[in-house]
Scaffold this motif. Structure first.
Motif, PDB file in Angstrom:
ATOM      1  N   GLY A 131      79.235   0.927  42.573  1.00 38.08           N
ATOM      2  CA  GLY A 131      78.943  -0.489  42.380  1.00 38.08           C
ATOM      3  C   GLY A 131      77.879  -0.716  41.324  1.00 38.08           C
ATOM      4  N   VAL A 132      76.810   0.058  41.374  1.00 39.98           N
ATOM      5  CA  VAL A 132      75.729  -0.082  40.389  1.00 39.98           C
ATOM      6  C   VAL A 132      76.244   0.235  38.990  1.00 39.98           C
ATOM      7  CG1 VAL A 132      73.547   0.941  39.619  1.00 39.98           C
ATOM      8  CG2 VAL A 132      73.857   0.335  42.002  1.00 39.98           C
ATOM      9  N   LEU A 133      76.983   1.318  38.863  1.00 35.66           N
ATOM     10  CA  LEU A 133      77.495   1.698  37.544  1.00 35.66           C
ATOM     11  C   LEU A 133      78.476   0.659  36.998  1.00 35.66           C
ATOM     12  CD1 LEU A 133      77.981   5.547  38.026  1.00 35.66           C
ATOM     13  CD2 LEU A 133      76.152   4.355  36.777  1.00 35.66           C
ATOM     14  N   ALA A 134      79.321   0.116  37.861  1.00 30.04           N
ATOM     15  CA  ALA A 134      80.282  -0.890  37.399  1.00 30.04           C
ATOM     16  C   ALA A 134      79.574  -2.162  36.942  1.00 30.04           C
ATOM     17  CB  ALA A 134      81.280  -1.208  38.518  1.00 30.04           C
ATOM     18  N   ILE A 135      78.581  -2.600  37.691  1.00 26.90           N
ATOM     19  CA  ILE A 135      77.859  -3.818  37.295  1.00 26.90           C
ATOM     20  C   ILE A 135      77.030  -3.575  36.045  1.00 26.90           C
ATOM     21  CG2 ILE A 135      76.068  -5.451  38.017  1.00 26.90           C
ATOM     22  CD1 ILE A 135      77.303  -5.172  40.861  1.00 26.90           C
ATOM     23  N   ALA A 136      76.405  -2.418  35.952  1.00 19.86           N
ATOM     24  CA  ALA A 136      75.649  -2.087  34.743  1.00 19.86           C
ATOM     25  C   ALA A 136      76.579  -2.046  33.529  1.00 19.86           C
ATOM     26  CB  ALA A 136      74.934  -0.754  34.913  1.00 19.86           C
ATOM     27  N   ALA A 137      77.757  -1.468  33.701  1.00 20.24           N
ATOM     28  CA  ALA A 137      78.726  -1.432  32.600  1.00 20.24           C
ATOM     29  C   ALA A 137      79.156  -2.841  32.209  1.00 20.24           C
ATOM     30  CB  ALA A 137      79.934  -0.588  33.002  1.00 20.24           C
ATOM     31  N   ALA A 138      79.335  -3.720  33.182  1.00 18.04           N
ATOM     32  CA  ALA A 138      79.713  -5.104  32.881  1.00 18.04           C
ATOM     33  C   ALA A 138      78.621  -5.797  32.078  1.00 18.04           C
ATOM     34  CB  ALA A 138      79.994  -5.871  34.176  1.00 18.04           C
TER      35      ALA A 138
END
Length: 148
Positions: A131-138
């Motif tokens: 979740g953290v990586l996906a939001i950071a990527a967004a």
């Protein structure tokens, strides 16, 4: 190091206490509570970061970056929600779970519950990372992607 016989007996007693199923369950639940609280604060923090630091209007993004940001946000927040739910299950268990009041069954329940708590916490940790990586990527995509 030299230890006195009394120190060694005390250490043996503490080891027996720490390895008991009841104590292991208590420790597992305490750690699960910490993860649950961490996930709740992390989800709130990431929401604030995206709202404050991301682009105000995602419709200004071109086609592929636009879809990527939306997909990453959905993935990230769903992963964090599921991770939080698993943290709650780890700490509180399933509603209506019945514990048999017999010593053998209680010990079996405590051992099984410790395994379940660790498994749920492990899944929650990995989902939180996703979740953290996906939001950071967004957020990064909104910063670097060309606009219309």
């Amino acid at each position: 190091m030299n230890f006195t016989p009394q120190q060694l007996r005390d250490a043996d007693r503490r080891v027996r206490e720490m390895s008991s199923p009841g104590r292991q369950l208590e420790l597992a639940l305490r750690q699960a509570e910490g993860y649950r609280n961490f996930l709740a604060s992390l989800t709130g923090l990431l929401t604030a970061v995206f709202v404050l630091k991301g682009q105000e209007d995602l419709s200004k993004l071109a086609g592929i970056p636009h879809c990527s940001v939306i997909g990453l946000l959905i993935t990230g927040f769903l992963a964090l929600i599921v991770a939080s739910w698993l943290g709650v299950l780890a700490v509180h268990g399933r509603p209506g779970e019945e514990i048999m009041l017999e010593s053998g069954r209680l010990l079996a329940y405590e051992k099984a519950r410790v395994r379940d708590v660790w498994r749920l916490v492990e899944w929650a940790r990995w989902l939180a990372l996703i979740g953290v990586l996906a939001i950071a990527a967004a957020v990064i995509v909104t910063w670097i992607a060309p606009t219309k």
